[in-house]
Scaffold this motif. Structure first.
Motif, short mmCIF file in Angstrom:
data_model
loop_
_atom_site.label_atom_id
_atom_site.label_comp_id
_atom_site.label_asym_id
_atom_site.label_seq_id
_atom_site.Cartn_x
_atom_site.Cartn_y
_atom_site.Cartn_z
N THR A 3 37.95 55.09 31.01
CA THR A 3 37.16 53.89 30.76
C THR A 3 35.99 54.22 29.84
O THR A 3 35.58 55.38 29.76
N PRO A 4 35.45 53.21 29.21
CA PRO A 4 34.16 53.42 28.56
C PRO A 4 33.07 53.60 29.63
O PRO A 4 33.34 53.43 30.83
N ILE A 5 31.88 53.92 29.22
CA ILE A 5 30.77 54.08 30.17
C ILE A 5 30.27 52.69 30.55
O ILE A 5 29.35 52.15 29.95
N SER A 6 30.94 52.10 31.50
CA SER A 6 30.67 50.72 31.94
C SER A 6 30.92 50.66 33.44
O SER A 6 31.88 50.04 33.89
N GLU A 7 30.08 51.31 34.23
CA GLU A 7 30.36 51.42 35.66
C GLU A 7 30.53 50.06 36.33
O GLU A 7 31.44 49.85 37.14
N ASN A 8 29.62 49.14 36.01
CA ASN A 8 29.73 47.80 36.60
C ASN A 8 31.07 47.18 36.22
O ASN A 8 31.77 46.62 37.06
N GLY A 9 31.42 47.31 34.96
CA GLY A 9 32.65 46.69 34.47
C GLY A 9 33.90 47.26 35.11
O GLY A 9 34.73 46.52 35.63
N PHE A 10 34.03 48.59 35.15
CA PHE A 10 35.30 49.10 35.68
C PHE A 10 35.33 49.10 37.20
O PHE A 10 36.41 48.98 37.79
N ALA A 11 34.16 49.19 37.85
CA ALA A 11 34.17 49.03 39.32
C ALA A 11 34.59 47.60 39.67
O ALA A 11 35.37 47.38 40.60
N GLY A 12 34.09 46.65 38.89
CA GLY A 12 34.48 45.24 39.11
C GLY A 12 35.95 45.01 38.82
O GLY A 12 36.62 44.25 39.53
N MET A 13 36.46 45.68 37.80
CA MET A 13 37.90 45.58 37.53
C MET A 13 38.70 46.06 38.74
O MET A 13 39.72 45.47 39.11
N GLY A 14 38.24 47.13 39.34
CA GLY A 14 38.91 47.64 40.53
C GLY A 14 38.93 46.60 41.64
O GLY A 14 39.97 46.37 42.27
N VAL A 15 37.81 45.95 41.85
CA VAL A 15 37.75 44.93 42.91
C VAL A 15 38.71 43.79 42.59
O VAL A 15 39.45 43.32 43.47
N GLY A 16 38.73 43.36 41.34
CA GLY A 16 39.63 42.27 40.95
C GLY A 16 41.09 42.66 41.11
O GLY A 16 41.91 41.88 41.61
N ALA A 17 41.43 43.88 40.69
CA ALA A 17 42.81 44.34 40.82
C ALA A 17 43.20 44.44 42.29
O ALA A 17 44.34 44.14 42.67
N ALA A 18 42.24 44.84 43.12
CA ALA A 18 42.51 44.94 44.57
C ALA A 18 42.73 43.57 45.19
O ALA A 18 43.50 43.42 46.13
N PHE A 34 26.17 48.84 41.40
CA PHE A 34 25.76 48.53 42.78
C PHE A 34 26.24 47.14 43.21
O PHE A 34 26.73 46.95 44.33
N ASP A 35 26.10 46.18 42.31
CA ASP A 35 26.49 44.81 42.64
C ASP A 35 27.96 44.72 43.01
O ASP A 35 28.33 43.98 43.93
N GLN A 36 28.79 45.47 42.32
CA GLN A 36 30.23 45.44 42.63
C GLN A 36 30.52 46.14 43.96
O GLN A 36 31.32 45.67 44.76
N VAL A 37 29.86 47.27 44.20
CA VAL A 37 30.13 48.04 45.41
C VAL A 37 29.56 47.35 46.65
O VAL A 37 30.14 47.40 47.73
N VAL A 38 28.43 46.71 46.47
CA VAL A 38 27.72 46.15 47.63
C VAL A 38 27.97 44.65 47.81
O VAL A 38 28.08 44.17 48.93
#
Lengths: 328, 351
Positions: A56-71, A91-95
């Motif tokens: 991924t690019p350096i976009s933690e919010n973006g790819f963590a959120g992608m993970g949530v959406g894929a899940a 943090f917003d995606q994880v929490v």
């Protein structure tokens, strides 16, 4: 059994679960072509291909959120944070997104996602790269958190985390990636349940509760205490912060009646604060001394090596605390 | 230029009427203090979501922000389940646990209802990623407001979608205001659609007060994505007649502006188009409107009479043991998901 590194154990866990379930994929910064910033994903791109091992690019919010959406729609993502200090960008995606979805949707959408990567202070990385995040995430209902300290626990807990139907944080220890330990042969399915602590060394005078990078520290202290102070310390590795295995904790404390908690996080609202609260609530009369905690000093992590050492828990600090609860 | 996936226009007009009458009832019930928390109404924007769903398949993924009542209704969630959710009842589309801003309906491919501005845009990209991963031809429809386009998560999501060539349509419902802040006071670009260009994503501007234009342009976009996965961006220009939420008197805009858009009302416009083409009589329209009003009114009665979520199930939705399943017809309880951890005091040590 054979001896492998903590890094290799994690790598095997990832490979086995990727091979077992086509819905599992690994995503993060440098996980594919670079083979992982800490080489945990070494060889996985070659074996499983770019569809399932995704840089991924350096976009933690973006790819963590992608993970949530894929899940949400049935995949089982493994999201690697290069370090959990960077998870704050997500943090917003994880929490907010991962752990709230099941409740907010009235039970319709569970999020089977694994967030993993090194957590806690390493060596002279300074304030922004040294966060121990477990106490922050443990505060969030809906998350599960495990903190493996040995290669065996790393493999068994990560495999369980990937199969769990909830968001699980696997908080690895950067300083232990090259440490070695005995692990079952590769053809043995090694699954260690979340929420089961383990007594890593038996003892009778005091219980040292530890997890992650304070486990080797506690074992070293117990050895010294045995040899030099004739104090028999039981070393109890939490392995999971949430769910917390209070049963095993209380069983040990009912034997020793004395407790020191050694933790890698900060003292204020740290993991040890919750653990000591639960112990005194359940068995106040069973304690022969106040519970003591050895944690970081409550300051942003300094870069200077001596100062960093002063901030972190140490064998010396732990021995001093144990002697205090033993009135030795 | 009716395409095979497009839905009947009279049916869609009746859906727009249902949304409007539902929102009017929600407003009334909010003022009567039957509804708690925040409540954001969609009145004025009906053609955006209705035009979109008219152009897509029912199994395409749909996800939106907090102004979400209409998206659930458009997807096929019953007015009863929607109103019951506002009342916090167990029969609500999120069992009374989500509220106005968190509508979910798995059966109808409505993936929320997300209340942190732009936090769901990466989720949409993840859903589109899953479609491509499984080689499905589903398209993800990701709705958000003009306020979302200045959040970091929006930008990260657009870049990721373009980088991985994922089948997602980013639909910006530009109603000119992010709460009370106008687009010109929040956004460096004159045209929101130009945001897409920075990510090499094709962008389209659509008149959101015109159902047919929304439907036809979305049909074209979605059709192009199905055979060749890629993201697209649609700026749909619309207007909300009410304030940002029920507590907002909307004093930051003029009466003249509101009147201008009211005269261009999307329901009136589609009605006139159909009447001109002799596809709808006044009597038919009145009957459709009467039905919409009756459904909205009945939903209030349904919500009032529905049970509260049971207290003993408080911990049932914090952790899932099994993957969540769609709700069975008429199922109101949470049997699908037993607690993983349970209440803190009941963790393993309670024995």
């Amino acid at each position: 059994m054979r001896e492998i590194t903590y890094r290799q154990a994690l790598n095997e866990a990832l490979a086995e679960e990727l091979a077992r379930d086509p819905n599992v994929f690994l995503m993060g910064e440098e996980v594919a072509e670079y083979n992982g910033a800490y080489k945990v994903s070494q060889g996985l791109l070659e074996r499983f291909g770019p569809k399932r091992i995704i840089d991924t690019p350096i976009s933690e919010n973006g790819f963590a959120g992608m993970g949530v959406g894929a899940a949400m729609v049935g995949l089982r993502p493994i999201i690697e944070f290069m370090t959990f200090s960077f998870s704050f960008v997500a943090f917003d995606q994880v929490v907010n997104n991962a752990p709230n979805m099941l409740t907010m949707s009235g039970g319709q959408f569970n999020i089977p996602i694994t967030f993993r990567g090194p957590n806690g202070p390493a060596h002279q990385l300074g304030a922004t790269h040294s966060h121990a995040t477990e106490c922050l995430y443990a505060n969030v209902p809906g998350l599960k958190i495990c903190t493996p300290a040995t290669p065996r626990d790393a493999k068994g807990l990560l495999k369980t985390a990937i199969r769990d139907n909830n968001p699980v944080l696997v908080l690895e220890v950067e300083l232990l990636y090259s440490s070695k330990g005995m692990v079952e042969e590769e053809d043995v399915e090694l699954l260690i349940p979340l929420g089961e602590a383990e007594v890593k060394r038996e003892g009778s005078d005091v219980t040292i509760i530890c997890y992650a990078q304070t486990v080797p520290l506690a074992l070293a202290a117990a050895e010294t205490l045995e040899n030099e102070e004739e104090i028999s310390a039981e070393v109890l590795d939490l392995r999971s912060i949430k769910p917390l295995d209070l049963e095993t904790i209380l069983k040990s404390v009912s034997k020793t009646h004395r407790v020191v908690i050694v933790e890698q996080d900060r003292p204020f609202c740290g993991v040890g604060a919750e653990v000591s609260y639960r112990i005194q609530k359940e068995m106040f009369d069973g304690l022969d001394a106040p519970i003591l905690r050895v944690a970081q000093e409550d300051v942003p992590m300094p870069y200077n090596e001596k100062l960093e050492k002063a901030v972190l828990p140490s064998v010396e600090k732990l021995i001093a605390a144990v002697k205090k609860v033993c009135y030795a | 230029m009716s395409q095979p996936e497009q839905r009947d226009e009279v049916e869609m007009l009746s859906l727009m009427l249902l949304i409007r009458r539902f929102e009017e009832r929600a407003s009334q019930q909010y003022q009567a203090q039957k509804i708690g928390g925040f409540c954001h109404l969609y009145i004025g924007q009906e053609a955006v979501v209705c035009g979109t769903v008219a152009a897509v398949r029912p199994d395409d993924y749909l996800i939106t922000a907090y102004r979400d009542h209409a998206h659930a209704l458009a997807r096929g969630t019953s007015a009863n389940a929607c109103m019951a959710e506002l009342f916090g009842k167990a029969t609500g589309c999120s069992r009374g646990l989500g509220g106005s801003m968190h509508y979910f309906d798995r059966e109808h491919h409505m993936y929320g209802g997300h209340a942190i501005v732009a936090a769901h845009v990466p989720l949409a990209v993840g859903m589109a990623f899953a479609s491509k991963y499984r080689a499905e031809d589903r398209v993800t429809l990701c709705f958000f407001g003009d306020g979302a386009i200045n959040q970091g998560s929006f930008h990260e999501a657009l870049n990721l979608a373009a980088l991985y060539k994922l089948p997602v349509v980013f639909i910006c419902e530009n109603n000119l205001f992010a709460m009370g802040t106008s687009v010109e006071r929040s956004t460096s670009l004159k045209e929101i659609v130009d945001r897409a260009e920075g990510y090499d994503i094709p962008g389209t501007v659509i008149d959101g007060m015109n159902f047919r234009e929304v439907r036809d342009k979305l049909s074209g976009i979605v059709g192009s994505i199905r055979g060749d996965p890629h993201p697209a961006f649609a700026e749909i220009r619309t207007y909300r007649y009410r304030g940002h939420s029920m507590s907002d008197p909307a004093s930051y805009r003029t009466k003249e502006q509101l009147e201008k858009y009211r005269l261009d009302d999307p329901i009136t416009r589609l009605r006139a188009q159909l009447a001109r083409e002799e596809k709808l009589t006044n009597e038919q329209f009145d009957r459709l409107d009467k039905e919409a009003k009756e459904i909205a009114l009945a939903s209030v009665k349904f919500a009032e009479e529905s049970p509260e979520p049971p207290l003993e199930k408080l911990y049932d939705y914090t952790y899932a043991m099994e993957p969540a399943r769609p709700r069975a017809q008429g199922e109101n309880s949470g049997e699908a998901n037993r607690p993983g951890g349970g209440p803190p005091s009941k963790e393993k040590a309670s024995a």
